[in-house]
Write a protein that holds these residues in place. Structure first.
Motif, mmCIF file in Angstrom:
data_model
loop_
_atom_site.group_PDB
_atom_site.id
_atom_site.type_symbol
_atom_site.label_atom_id
_atom_site.label_comp_id
_atom_site.label_asym_id
_atom_site.label_seq_id
_atom_site.Cartn_x
_atom_site.Cartn_y
_atom_site.Cartn_z
ATOM 1 N N GLU A 4 61.202 127.440 70.078
ATOM 2 C CA GLU A 4 61.987 128.437 70.772
ATOM 3 C C GLU A 4 62.669 127.821 71.969
ATOM 4 N N LYS A 5 63.977 127.979 71.996
ATOM 5 C CA LYS A 5 64.734 127.342 73.063
ATOM 6 C C LYS A 5 65.510 128.332 73.910
ATOM 7 N N THR A 6 65.292 129.604 73.633
ATOM 8 C CA THR A 6 65.982 130.581 74.470
ATOM 9 C C THR A 6 65.193 130.806 75.755
ATOM 10 N N CYS A 7 65.862 131.350 76.726
ATOM 11 C CA CYS A 7 65.246 131.612 78.024
ATOM 12 C C CYS A 7 64.001 132.485 77.870
ATOM 13 N N SER A 8 62.965 132.133 78.595
ATOM 14 C CA SER A 8 61.687 132.848 78.462
ATOM 15 C C SER A 8 61.571 134.077 79.345
ATOM 16 N N VAL A 9 62.590 134.339 80.126
ATOM 17 C CA VAL A 9 62.529 135.496 81.012
ATOM 18 C C VAL A 9 62.727 136.782 80.212
ATOM 19 N N GLU A 10 61.912 137.760 80.539
ATOM 20 C CA GLU A 10 61.971 139.055 79.860
ATOM 21 C C GLU A 10 63.378 139.635 79.905
ATOM 22 N N GLY A 11 63.893 140.007 78.743
ATOM 23 C CA GLY A 11 65.190 140.645 78.672
ATOM 24 C C GLY A 11 66.370 139.689 78.656
ATOM 25 N N CYS A 12 66.107 138.390 78.673
ATOM 26 C CA CYS A 12 67.188 137.398 78.695
ATOM 27 C C CYS A 12 67.264 136.675 77.351
ATOM 28 N N SER A 13 68.475 136.501 76.836
ATOM 29 C CA SER A 13 68.605 135.821 75.547
ATOM 30 C C SER A 13 69.524 134.613 75.635
ATOM 31 N N GLU A 14 69.704 134.116 76.863
ATOM 32 C CA GLU A 14 70.525 132.934 77.061
ATOM 33 C C GLU A 14 69.783 131.703 76.547
ATOM 34 N N LEU A 15 70.512 130.639 76.338
ATOM 35 C CA LEU A 15 69.912 129.394 75.893
ATOM 36 C C LEU A 15 69.183 128.715 77.059
ATOM 37 N N GLY A 16 67.976 128.275 76.783
ATOM 38 C CA GLY A 16 67.220 127.597 77.828
ATOM 39 C C GLY A 16 67.748 126.189 78.090
ATOM 40 N N VAL A 17 67.929 125.848 79.342
ATOM 41 C CA VAL A 17 68.427 124.519 79.676
ATOM 42 C C VAL A 17 67.333 123.632 80.280
ATOM 43 N N ARG A 18 66.314 124.246 80.808
ATOM 44 C CA ARG A 18 65.211 123.499 81.401
ATOM 45 C C ARG A 18 63.903 124.146 80.997
ATOM 46 N N SER A 19 62.852 123.348 81.003
ATOM 47 C CA SER A 19 61.543 123.951 80.742
ATOM 48 C C SER A 19 60.537 123.471 81.775
ATOM 49 N N PHE A 20 59.652 124.377 82.119
ATOM 50 C CA PHE A 20 58.666 124.102 83.157
ATOM 51 C C PHE A 20 57.314 124.642 82.726
ATOM 52 N N ALA A 21 56.286 124.229 83.440
ATOM 53 C CA ALA A 21 54.953 124.770 83.182
ATOM 54 C C ALA A 21 54.997 126.273 83.388
ATOM 55 N N ARG A 22 54.505 126.971 82.405
ATOM 56 C CA ARG A 22 54.574 128.423 82.395
ATOM 57 C C ARG A 22 53.978 129.071 83.634
#
Ligand SMILES: [Zn+2]
Length: 71
Positions: A4-22
């Motif tokens: 899964e590469k989309t943004c993890s924020v609730e309600g957001c469906s943009e493409l994720g550009v960075r990833s961090f520790a949850r």
């Protein structure tokens, strides 16, 4: 399995550009009244917009800690 590469924020469906520790993202975004979609992944992806917010929040947090501990 598709990563899964989309943004993890609730309600957001943009493409994720960075990833961090949850855990870190959850903490930082809480102060901006944002939450993450429920997932078992250890990392959270952020889109450009939410990454900006995340950065802002972590910077603020650092400043607060500096104040508190007087370093
Ligand atoms: Zn987003």
């Amino acid at each position: 399995m598709v990563k899964e590469k989309t943004c993890s924020v609730e309600g957001c469906s943009e493409l994720g550009v960075r990833s961090f520790a949850r855990a870190k993202v959850t903490e930082a975004l809480q102060s901006a009244s944002l939450s993450l979609k429920s997932s078992r992944a250890r990392r959270a992806h952020l889109c450009a917009e939410h990454y900006k917010i995340y950065k802002k929040q972590t910077r603020k947090e650092k400043r607060v800690n500096k104040w508190r501990y007087g370093t």
